[in-house]
Design a protein around this motif. Structure first.
Motif, PDB file in Angstrom:
ATOM      1  N   LEU A  56       0.826  -1.211   0.000  1.00  0.00           N
ATOM      2  CA  LEU A  56       0.000   0.000   0.000  1.00  0.00           C
ATOM      3  C   LEU A  56       0.854   1.253   0.000  1.00  0.00           C
ATOM      4  O   LEU A  56       0.644   2.166  -0.816  1.00  0.00           O
ATOM      5  N   PHE A  57       1.823   1.316   0.898  1.00  0.00           N
ATOM      6  CA  PHE A  57       2.597   2.559   0.997  1.00  0.00           C
ATOM      7  C   PHE A  57       3.554   2.733  -0.175  1.00  0.00           C
ATOM      8  O   PHE A  57       3.791   3.862  -0.618  1.00  0.00           O
ATOM      9  N   ASP A  58       4.070   1.631  -0.725  1.00  0.00           N
ATOM     10  CA  ASP A  58       4.846   1.758  -1.957  1.00  0.00           C
ATOM     11  C   ASP A  58       3.964   2.320  -3.071  1.00  0.00           C
ATOM     12  O   ASP A  58       4.372   3.203  -3.832  1.00  0.00           O
ATOM     13  N   GLY A  59       2.728   1.789  -3.167  1.00  0.00           N
ATOM     14  CA  GLY A  59       1.812   2.245  -4.203  1.00  0.00           C
ATOM     15  C   GLY A  59       1.377   3.686  -4.010  1.00  0.00           C
ATOM     16  O   GLY A  59       1.284   4.453  -4.978  1.00  0.00           O
ATOM     17  N   LEU A  60       1.089   4.058  -2.761  1.00  0.00           N
ATOM     18  CA  LEU A  60       0.703   5.451  -2.503  1.00  0.00           C
ATOM     19  C   LEU A  60       1.828   6.410  -2.870  1.00  0.00           C
ATOM     20  O   LEU A  60       1.587   7.479  -3.444  1.00  0.00           O
ATOM     21  N   GLY A  61       3.064   6.019  -2.545  1.00  0.00           N
ATOM     22  CA  GLY A  61       4.198   6.868  -2.905  1.00  0.00           C
ATOM     23  C   GLY A  61       4.309   7.038  -4.412  1.00  0.00           C
ATOM     24  O   GLY A  61       4.557   8.145  -4.915  1.00  0.00           O
ATOM     25  N   ALA A  62       4.091   5.931  -5.147  1.00  0.00           N
ATOM     26  CA  ALA A  62       4.156   6.002  -6.603  1.00  0.00           C
ATOM     27  C   ALA A  62       3.026   6.871  -7.166  1.00  0.00           C
ATOM     28  O   ALA A  62       3.249   7.709  -8.056  1.00  0.00           O
ATOM     29  N   LEU A  63       1.812   6.689  -6.659  1.00  0.00           N
ATOM     30  CA  LEU A  63       0.689   7.500  -7.141  1.00  0.00           C
ATOM     31  C   LEU A  63       0.896   8.977  -6.816  1.00  0.00           C
ATOM     32  O   LEU A  63       0.545   9.853  -7.619  1.00  0.00           O
ATOM     33  N   ALA A  64       1.447   9.255  -5.635  1.00  0.00           N
ATOM     34  CA  ALA A  64       1.654  10.649  -5.227  1.00  0.00           C
ATOM     35  C   ALA A  64       2.653  11.357  -6.134  1.00  0.00           C
ATOM     36  O   ALA A  64       2.607  12.587  -6.274  1.00  0.00           O
ATOM     37  N   ARG A  65       3.555  10.594  -6.754  1.00  0.00           N
ATOM     38  CA  ARG A  65       4.507  11.221  -7.676  1.00  0.00           C
ATOM     39  C   ARG A  65       3.855  11.565  -9.012  1.00  0.00           C
ATOM     40  O   ARG A  65       4.374  12.397  -9.763  1.00  0.00           O
ATOM     41  N   ARG A  66       2.719  10.946  -9.297  1.00  0.00           N
ATOM     42  CA  ARG A  66       2.065  11.166 -10.590  1.00  0.00           C
ATOM     43  C   ARG A  66       0.749  11.936 -10.488  1.00  0.00           C
ATOM     44  O   ARG A  66       0.221  12.413 -11.497  1.00  0.00           O
ATOM     45  N   HIS A  67       0.202  12.028  -9.282  1.00  0.00           N
ATOM     46  CA  HIS A  67      -1.088  12.690  -9.077  1.00  0.00           C
ATOM     47  C   HIS A  67      -1.020  13.521  -7.800  1.00  0.00           C
ATOM     48  O   HIS A  67      -0.347  13.139  -6.832  1.00  0.00           O
ATOM     49  N   ALA A  68      -1.759  14.619  -7.772  1.00  0.00           N
ATOM     50  CA  ALA A  68      -1.813  15.467  -6.575  1.00  0.00           C
ATOM     51  C   ALA A  68      -2.874  14.898  -5.633  1.00  0.00           C
ATOM     52  O   ALA A  68      -4.030  15.344  -5.621  1.00  0.00           O
ATOM     53  N   LEU A  69      -2.498  13.915  -4.833  1.00  0.00           N
ATOM     54  CA  LEU A  69      -3.456  13.233  -3.966  1.00  0.00           C
ATOM     55  C   LEU A  69      -3.927  14.155  -2.844  1.00  0.00           C
ATOM     56  O   LEU A  69      -3.127  14.794  -2.166  1.00  0.00           O
ATOM     57  N   ALA A  70      -5.255  14.196  -2.671  1.00  0.00           N
ATOM     58  CA  ALA A  70      -5.832  15.037  -1.616  1.00  0.00           C
ATOM     59  C   ALA A  70      -6.476  14.215  -0.511  1.00  0.00           C
ATOM     60  O   ALA A  70      -6.707  14.740   0.582  1.00  0.00           O
ATOM     61  N   GLY A  71      -6.802  12.946  -0.791  1.00  0.00           N
ATOM     62  CA  GLY A  71      -7.492  12.149   0.220  1.00  0.00           C
ATOM     63  C   GLY A  71      -7.302  10.666  -0.006  1.00  0.00           C
ATOM     64  O   GLY A  71      -6.887  10.212  -1.081  1.00  0.00           O
TER      65      GLY A  71
END
Length: 475
Positions: A56-71
């Motif tokens: 999960l946290f590896d994936g969240l880190g990857a998504l955060a580099r490509r998208h401006a995650l707000a929630g």
């Protein structure tokens, strides 16, 4: 949430886990997936929470580099819970005991003892189902197997709320998860089931939050360690099927019966009278995300499909001509091929083919699609006469399936959604619930008409199922 916000939706299914970046309008931008890892005991077969957490946290880190995650919005199935300590980092995953795989067979003494404690139908919301299904039964098993761990634990959390707690450190309860056959929550009366105070479990149940409520922000240490936005909002989240149902509620389709397909065929309807719910026919009393009762019905359609279609089912869609040929010659699959009776009491393990058996892999697949469409029509009949029907999930990717359901359920308006990420879309829409002022758009298609051979086939199938039903006990 703003209209340009991106949400990370974490959807924990029994078989697969998905982490998606979804915009506030419910459009999926990117999805990562993982087979839900299960480890053998001791003390029981369990899900590998530490491995899921790392992924999960590896994936969240990857998504955060490509998208401006707000929630972050979690969703998950209702047949599992996690007993946790005070600290989400204790033991690496915060769990006081491993999370039980609900398909793990129960020790016989646990099964018998729990059956005397489970209470009436509306306390349970369902019949006593197979294996270790039901959060209350899992907690009871934990209590018998490891009483000290249970006595020392702080909270017992449904799957979505466990992950909200891991992210934020805030523990909450949520109605749609508890209303998904947990046996902990009486949905119609909106109170704890009698087993909770009787066993002294109230101390393990945190305060309630709505599925769309922000329970906190990501813990600062996690944000720093994994490169996540320090203001990332964490929402309570909800039961996967109820979150998918919310997608249609948000679109203004509040009277629709929704049939979601996959490992399970899950039917939900907000218009089913409670007196129609029959626990002996796979029916349930669920909760929507608002806490209101939903009539439900469950059939393990994905497993039934696999048993009939076999391992060599062709990838090409079923031809109408192939299915019509089977229907014309009276080749039928009769329930049930799995270990669940579902809508047909006494049928578990008694599934069989009536008439000339399918001769090819294409015919086996066609028979499986016919059978699952008939199961779907039976689910609709059980839930009442509501005219509006929406089908979604993996089965609708087979073009013949929604058309067959329409043929097998005359008098209803059957539509279907080809969106493969209904839970992710519904979860993202939850984050904007409080600010929404008009219905959200949803793309629904109408199936085509089929020849009358299929209507006649459904009538013969229902007659055969009735003839094949076992006699009542004691007759």
């Amino acid at each position: 949430m703003r209209s340009d916000d991106v949400l990370a939706v974490f959807d924990v299914g029994k078989t697969n886990i998905k982490l998606s970046a979804v915009d506030a309008g419910g459009r999926v931008l990117e999805t990562l997936s993982l087979a839900n890892p299960v480890r053998e005991g001791p003390p029981w077969r369990h899900h590998d929470l530490a491995a899921i957490r790392a992924w999960l946290f590896d994936g969240l880190g990857a998504l955060a580099r490509r998208h401006a995650l707000a929630g972050f919005v979690p969703a998950g199935h209702g047949s599992g819970g996690v007993l946790v300590w005070d600290d989400p980092d204790m033991g690496g995953d915060g769990a006081a005991l491993p999370m039980i795989d609900y398909e793990q067979p129960l020790p016989e003494e646990v099964r018998r003892a729990y059956a005397t404690l489970a209470g009436p139908f509306f306390d349970r919301g369902s019949a006593l189902m197979h294996g270790a299904t039901h959060q209350a039964r899992q907690l009871f098993w934990m209590e018998r197997e490891a009483p000290q761990a249970v006595a020392s634990a702080r909270w017992y959390l449904g799957i979505p709320q466990y992950w909200a707690w891991v992210m934020s450190g805030v523990a909450v309860s949520e109605a749609s998860v508890l209303g998904a056959q947990s046996h902990l929550w009486n949905v119609p009366e909106r109170r704890w089931a009698a087993i909770v105070p009787a066993r002294g479990w109230g101390r393990l149940m945190p305060p309630f939050a709505r599925a769309w409520e922000r329970v906190g922000s990501i813990r600062p240490a996690l944000a720093a360690r994994h490169g996540l936005p320090p203001a990332l909002a964490v929402f309570a989240g909800g039961h996967d099927s109820s979150v998918n149902f919310y997608r249609y509620q948000a679109a203004g389709l509040r009277e629709a019966t929704v049939i979601s397909t996959g490992t399970w065929i899950v039917g939900l309807s907000g218009t089913t009278p409670l007196e129609m719910l029959d626990e002996h026919r796979g029916m349930t009393c669920n909760s929507d995300v608002f806490g209101a009762p939903l009539g439900g019905v469950l059939s393990m359609g994905g497993r039934e499909y696999a048993a009939i279609a076999g391992p060599d089912a062709p990838q090409v869609p079923v031809a109408v001509e192939t299915a019509a040929r089977l229907a014309a010659r009276g080749t039928m699959a009769l329930p049930s091929f799995g270990d669940s009776d579902s809508l047909f009491p006494g049928s578990a393990g008694r599934g069989r083919i009536l008439g000339e058996p399918p001769a090819t892999a294409a015919e086996r697949k066609a028979l499986a699609v016919l059978y699952c469409a008939l199961l779907t029509a039976e689910c609709l009949a059980a839930l009442g006469p509501g005219r509006e029907v929406v089908l979604d999930g993996s089965f609708v990717r087979e073009p013949l399936y929604p058309a067959l359901v329409g043929a097998f359920a005359p008098g209803r308006r059957v539509r279907f959604s080809l969106d493969a990420y209904g839970v992710a879309a519904g979860a993202a829409l939850l984050a904007g619930h409080g600010a929404r002022t008009e219905p959200v758009p949803v793309d629904l298609s109408e199936p085509g008409a089929l020849p009358p051979v299929f209507t006649a086939y459904a009538q013969r199938w229902r007659a055969a199922v009735h003839r094949d039903a076992p006699a009542p006990a004691g007759s």
